[in-house]
Design an enzyme around this catalytic site. Structure first.
Site, PDB file in Angstrom:
ATOM      1  N   HIS A 191       0.611  -1.178   0.155  1.00 46.70           N
ATOM      2  CA  HIS A 191      -0.203  -0.170  -0.183  1.00 46.70           C
ATOM      3  C   HIS A 191       1.020   1.485  -0.108  1.00 46.70           C
ATOM      4  O   HIS A 191       1.527   1.159   0.993  1.00 46.70           O
ATOM      5  CB  HIS A 191      -0.614  -0.080   1.340  1.00 46.70           C
ATOM      6  CG  HIS A 191      -1.823  -0.991   1.034  1.00 46.70           C
ATOM      7  ND1 HIS A 191      -3.554  -0.974   1.009  1.00 46.70           N
ATOM      8  CD2 HIS A 191      -2.349  -2.098   1.829  1.00 46.70           C
ATOM      9  CE1 HIS A 191      -3.914  -2.320   1.009  1.00 46.70           C
ATOM     10  NE2 HIS A 191      -3.376  -2.846   1.535  1.00 46.70           N
ATOM     11  N   GLU A 245       2.148  -6.219   2.943  1.00 41.63           N
ATOM     12  CA  GLU A 245       1.065  -5.365   3.420  1.00 41.63           C
ATOM     13  C   GLU A 245       1.914  -4.047   3.953  1.00 41.63           C
ATOM     14  O   GLU A 245       1.127  -3.142   4.123  1.00 41.63           O
ATOM     15  CB  GLU A 245       0.068  -5.680   3.660  1.00 41.63           C
ATOM     16  CG  GLU A 245      -0.779  -4.754   4.046  1.00 41.63           C
ATOM     17  CD  GLU A 245      -2.694  -5.600   4.747  1.00 41.63           C
ATOM     18  OE1 GLU A 245      -2.758  -4.761   5.238  1.00 41.63           O
ATOM     19  OE2 GLU A 245      -2.159  -6.505   5.974  1.00 41.63           O
TER      20      GLU A 245
END
Length: 344
Positions: free
Chosen positions: A8, A282
Site C-alpha cells: 500500500h 502489506e
C-alpha cells in the site's frame, strides 16, 4: 528475487491528501473542486525513502506491487470514483519512473468501483493501466458498498464482463475491500478478514472456474479464516457434492503471507500447498509497530517464511519468487523493462 505482491502506498505526499479533501468537499459545494493534481518526483522520493524503500533494504525484498493509496472508501458517485481511480493510478505510475525507485515497485491497478455500478464500467481503466502504464494486475473490491455487502457475489454473472477482460489481458486480481462504512466492522481487524473468508466461500460454492479456467485471484491476509478452518471447507465441499478443494479451487486461487506472527505462517504453510502461497507483507499498512515479544516489526513477514523449518529451499523459492511470476504473467517482462530503464 524476493517479490512482495501486496503493498500500500501509505506515505502519500501532502498534495495528494489535500486533493482528496477538496474532492470530497466538492460533493456538497462544486466550487471547492480541486484543480490539476501536481506532485513532483522529489516529493515522492521524500515520502518513499524513509518508509517503503528503507524497509525493503533492511528486510531483503526486491520488488513490491503497489496497488492502493490507503484503500479509503470514497464518494459513491460514479464520476468521483472514476476520478479517484485515475488519480490513484497516476500516483502509483510515478514511482517506476524515479531513480532508484524504478527498481523497486510494480504497478497494480486500483479499479474505480462504485456501489451498484456494474464492474464492466471499470474495463477502460483496466485496459489503460495494463496497456499504457505497464501494470500487471488489479485490485478487485468484492464489496463496493463498504461493509454492507449490497453487490452480487463474485461468482455472479454481473462480474463476468470484467473477468472476460482480465482473461484477455492475462492479469489476475487481488480480492481486497476498501475501508468500511459500516460501524460494526473495524477496517483492518475484521472487515478485511471477513471479506477474504467470504470471497473464498463464494468461490467454493460456484462453478466460476469452469467458465473461466485461467482466471486467477489472490486472497490476501493469509486467506482470512480459511487456513484455520480448512477442514470445515473440505467437509462442506464434500457434503455439497463438490470436487475436492485442490481440484475445485487451487488452480485459480492463491493466498499471500500477510500474517503477522510465526504460528500463523506455520499454519498457512502446513495447510496450503507451497504452490499456492505468494510472499507479501502489506507494509507499510495494517500494523506498523514492533512486536515486543520478538523485537522485530510485526509486518516483517520474510522472517516468518524463513523461519518455517520444514519448507524446502524450492518451496521457499516458489513463495518468494516463482509463484508471483506464475500468477502475474506480465510481471517478468515488466521487471526486465524497468531494470533496463533504470540502467539507462
Amino acid at each position: 528475487m524476493v517479490i512482495d505482491c501486496h503493498g500500500h502506498y501509505t506515505s502519500e505526499p501532502a498534495a495528494l491528501l489535500e486533493y482528496r479533501k477538496q474532492q470530497v468537499a466538492a460533493l456538497n459545494d462544486p466550487s471547492k473542486a480541486p484543480g490539476p493534481l501536481r506532485i513532483s518526483d522529489d516529493e515522492i522520493r521524500e515520502k518513499l525513502e524513509p518508509a517503503q524503500l528503507k524497509f525493503q533494504r533492511e528486510r531483503g525484498t526486491d520488488y513490491r506491487d503497489f496497488f492502493a493509496a490507503r484503500l479509503r472508501h470514497g464518494p459513491s458517485r460514479r464520476q468521483r470514483s472514476h476520478q479517484r481511480g485515475l488519480v490513484s493510478d497516476l500516483q502509483r505510475h510515478d514511482p517506476p519512473r524515479l531513480q532508484p525507485v524504478s527498481r523497486n515497485f510494480i504497478g497494480v491497478c486500483q479499479l474505480p468501483q462504485s456501489p451498484g455500478v456494474p464492474p464492466g464500467n471499470c474495463i477502460p481503466e483496466l485496459e489503460r493501466c495494463v496497456n499504457e502504464l505497464g501494470f500487471v494486475g488489479c485490485n478487485l473490491n468484492p464489496d463496493p458498498s463498504g461493509g454492507y455487502w449490497k453487490e452480487p457475489p463474485l461468482t455472479d454473472r454481473w462480474w463476468y464482463p470484467l473477468y472476460e477482460k482480465m482473461v484477455e489481458l492475462d492479469v489476475p486480481a487481488m480480492v481486497h475491500v476498501t475501508a468500511t462504512c459500516n460501524p460494526a466492522f473495524h477496517t483492518t481487524g475484521s472487515h478485511y478478514l471477513n471479506a477474504d473468508t467470504t470471497a473464498f466461500m463464494q468461490f467454493l460454492t460456484s462453478d466460476l472456474f469452469k467458465d473461466f479456467p485461467t482466471l486467477k485471484f489472490v486472497i490476501p491476509h493469509g486467506g482470512g479464516a480459511v487456513p484455520f478452518h480448512w477442514g470445515r471447507y473440505r467437509g462442506m465441499a464434500q457434503d455439497m457434492k463438490r470436487p475436492p478443494l485442490k481440484e475445485l479451487l487451487l488452480n485459480n486461487v492463491y493466498f499471500d503471507t500477510c500474517v503477522y506472527h510465526q504460528p500463523g505462517i506455520d499454519l498457512l504453510a502446513k495447510v496450503i500447498p507451497a504452490d499456492n502461497i505468494l510472499f507479501a507483507s502489506e507494509m507499510v499498512g495494517a500494523v506498523k509497530s514492533v512486536d515486543p515479544e520478538t523485537g522485530h516489526y510485526f509486518d516483517d513477514t520474510k522472517r516468518y517464511v524463513d523461519g518455517v523449518s520444514w519448507l524446502s529451499a524450492e518451496d521457499k523459492r516458489k513463495i518468494f519468487e516463482g509463484n508471483a511470476l506464475k500468477v502475474y504473467p506480465r510481471l517478468s517482462k515488466q521487471i526486465s523493462r524497468q531494470a533496463a530503464a533504470a540502467r539507462a
